[in-house]
Design a protein around this motif. Structure first.
Motif, PDB file in Angstrom:
ATOM      1  N   ILE A  67      32.977  38.687  78.485  1.00 26.32           N
ATOM      2  CA  ILE A  67      32.524  40.034  78.841  1.00 26.32           C
ATOM      3  C   ILE A  67      33.544  41.093  78.443  1.00 26.32           C
ATOM      4  N   ALA A  81      32.775  44.686  76.459  1.00 23.91           N
ATOM      5  CA  ALA A  81      33.145  45.818  77.313  1.00 23.91           C
ATOM      6  C   ALA A  81      33.996  46.820  76.535  1.00 23.91           C
ATOM      7  N   CYS A  87      32.183  49.157  74.238  1.00 18.37           N
ATOM      8  CA  CYS A  87      31.388  50.251  74.787  1.00 18.37           C
ATOM      9  C   CYS A  87      32.059  51.595  74.502  1.00 18.37           C
ATOM     10  N   CYS A 113      40.336  49.103  78.381  1.00 21.42           N
ATOM     11  CA  CYS A 113      40.866  48.081  79.278  1.00 21.42           C
ATOM     12  C   CYS A 113      42.372  48.257  79.359  1.00 21.42           C
ATOM     13  N   LEU A 142      36.050  44.572  86.210  1.00 28.25           N
ATOM     14  CA  LEU A 142      35.116  43.503  85.907  1.00 28.25           C
ATOM     15  C   LEU A 142      35.664  42.247  86.569  1.00 28.25           C
ATOM     16  N   TYR A 160      31.896  45.602  88.339  1.00 29.32           N
ATOM     17  CA  TYR A 160      30.967  44.737  87.623  1.00 29.32           C
ATOM     18  C   TYR A 160      31.278  43.328  88.106  1.00 29.32           C
ATOM     19  N   THR A 187      24.180  40.878  77.354  1.00 32.47           N
ATOM     20  CA  THR A 187      25.412  41.256  78.047  1.00 32.47           C
ATOM     21  C   THR A 187      25.966  42.594  77.563  1.00 32.47           C
ATOM     22  N   LEU A 193      26.656  45.701  80.193  1.00 34.76           N
ATOM     23  CA  LEU A 193      27.945  46.366  80.401  1.00 34.76           C
ATOM     24  C   LEU A 193      27.842  47.852  80.105  1.00 34.76           C
ATOM     25  N   PHE A 198      28.760  51.028  82.672  1.00 32.76           N
ATOM     26  CA  PHE A 198      29.658  52.160  82.417  1.00 32.76           C
ATOM     27  C   PHE A 198      28.901  53.491  82.450  1.00 32.76           C
TER      28      PHE A 198
END
Length: 405
Positions: free
Chosen positions: A53, A57, A60, A65, A105, A128, A351, A355, A359
């Motif tokens: 994931i 992610a 996006c 992160c 997440l 999440y 998926t 995600l 967001f």
């Protein structure tokens, strides 16, 4: 972190800090994210699913992160390959102390979901939460209590509810095309034994790299066991087997289509015939009786791939819906028999869309495609299936006390 009392103490401490308005919590909870603002997130649990994931992610739009937490430090190098320079923590609470993190997440083993979820909500983060959302009914209630009044956005990792099929099939059902639906029949078969879940112990593995107490959470205390850590899906202490891994997706999808509540009663039967490394069954059936007048069945099998990728039939008195996990479906009128061809090359895991939906909802503060409520209902249904199997008895849901009896 040795037992449920310690866990609840941690929860209460987090709640008290939130109420007192500590710097980290106040900043996280109070930040208003605009439509063009960058969302900063952390990942708790960087194993196989966590990495699966993490990749979509970071793809996006306008997200970043900034930190990863895992009880096993050997995963930090793998996370760094995906997000170069990402901060790493062996203690998830250190990640949650970062006031710049807006969301997390969570992709840890299933028995740890409540602990990580409640700590994250108390820290003011949107969440999440990978499936199955809660390990048991007690955890589900505690998670709901933590969420109530928090204002946090929660998306449960039931990604098929972002495929578009839920709304399309619901519309056809509401239009009366199948009449009164009374039976949902679902399957999940896999050719490999052990469900393809076997994880080898990494070369050069050192037990000192694992925070064993953190991994055990509220499970029974046992001496360190590398197989339990890497192959936790095989053990009842940490897993619900394929009920928690895949049945939950079918439950969440059709619960949303038909607006089904927690089942009235559940029976389950099966065994482990080809996968001796597992405590959990490799062949079993689940039957759920719903107060809405629907019988819901699930059949799981490892060692045979006939029904892959998961064909489902919804039977009504005027027609039948045939659906696959490729999100291909067809409505067959009553009196006709028409098989839906097996999809070829059309399987697309939703998926990334799931995600992106999360967001988007963090920015808009709207309800995601798989909100907490669907996670609650599907998690309790799954726990009922596990309890029915392990007790070899019919179990029932008491809606007044919200307990499995």
């Amino acid at each position: 972190m040795a037992n449920r009392r310690d866990f609840l103490g941690t929860v209460m401490t987090g709640a008290a800090l939130a109420a007192a308005g500590t710097t980290a919590t106040a900043k996280s909870a109070g930040r208003v994210i605009g439509a063009n603002d960058r969302i900063r997130f952390g990942l708790i649990g960087a194993g196989a699913r966590g990495q699966e994931i993490l990749k979509p992610a970071i793809a996006c739009e306008n997200v970043e992160c900034v930190a990863v937490a895992d009880a096993y430090t050997g995963r930090f190098a793998e996370a760094d390959k995906i997000v170069p320079g990402v901060k790493t923590f062996q203690d998830h609470r250190k990640l949650l102390e970062d006031p710049s993190i807006d969301a997390v997440l969570i992709a840890t083993p299933q028995h740890l979901h409540a602990r990580h979820f409640i700590d994250s909500i108390a820290a003011g983060k949107d969440v999440y939460q990978e499936k199955t959302m809660a390990f048991d009914a007690d955890d589900a209630r505690e998670m709901r209590n933590a969420l109530d009044g928090s204002g946090r956005v929660v998306q449960v990792g039931l990604q098929w509810n972002s495929s578009g099929g839920v709304q399309k099939i619901r519309d056809r059902v509401k239009a009366g095309e199948v009449g009164k639906p009374t039976l949902v029949e679902t399957h999940h078969f896999r050719q490999p034994t052990h469900g393809g879940w076997v994880r080898p112990i990494p070369d050069g593995f050192d037990p000192s790299q694992v925070d064993w107490n953190a991994f055990q959470g509220d499970a029974k205390r046992v001496p360190f066991d590398a197989d339990r850590f890497f192959n936790w899906r095989f053990y009842w202490d940490y897993s619900g087997g394929n009920v928690f891994e895949n049945f939950v997706h079918f439950a969440a999808f059709w619960f949303a289509v038909l607006d089904l509540d927690v089942p009235e009663s559940v029976v389950s039967s099966g065994g482990n015939y080809l996968s001796p490394k597992m405590n959990v069954p490799d062949v079993f059936t689940v039957t759920m009786k719903h107060r809405e007048g629907v019988l819901f069945t699930f059949t799981s099998m490892f060692g045979n791939g006939y029904y892959e990728p998961g064909r489902t039939c919804l039977f009504g008195d005027k027609g039948t819906v045939v659906h696959t996990l490729a999100d291909v479906f067809h409505v067959v009128p009553a009196g006709k028999r028409e098989e839906l061809p097996a999809p070829k090359g059309s399987f697309k895991n939703p998926t990334p869309q799931h995600l992106a939906n999360f967001f988007d909802c963090v920015r808009t503060r709207s309800e995601p495609n798989s909100p907490f409520d669907i996670g609650f209902r599907s998690a309790v249904a799954c726990r009922m299936a596990v309890e029915a199997f392990r007790r070899n008895a019919t179990v029932r849901w008491d809606p007044a006390t919200e307990t499995i009896i």
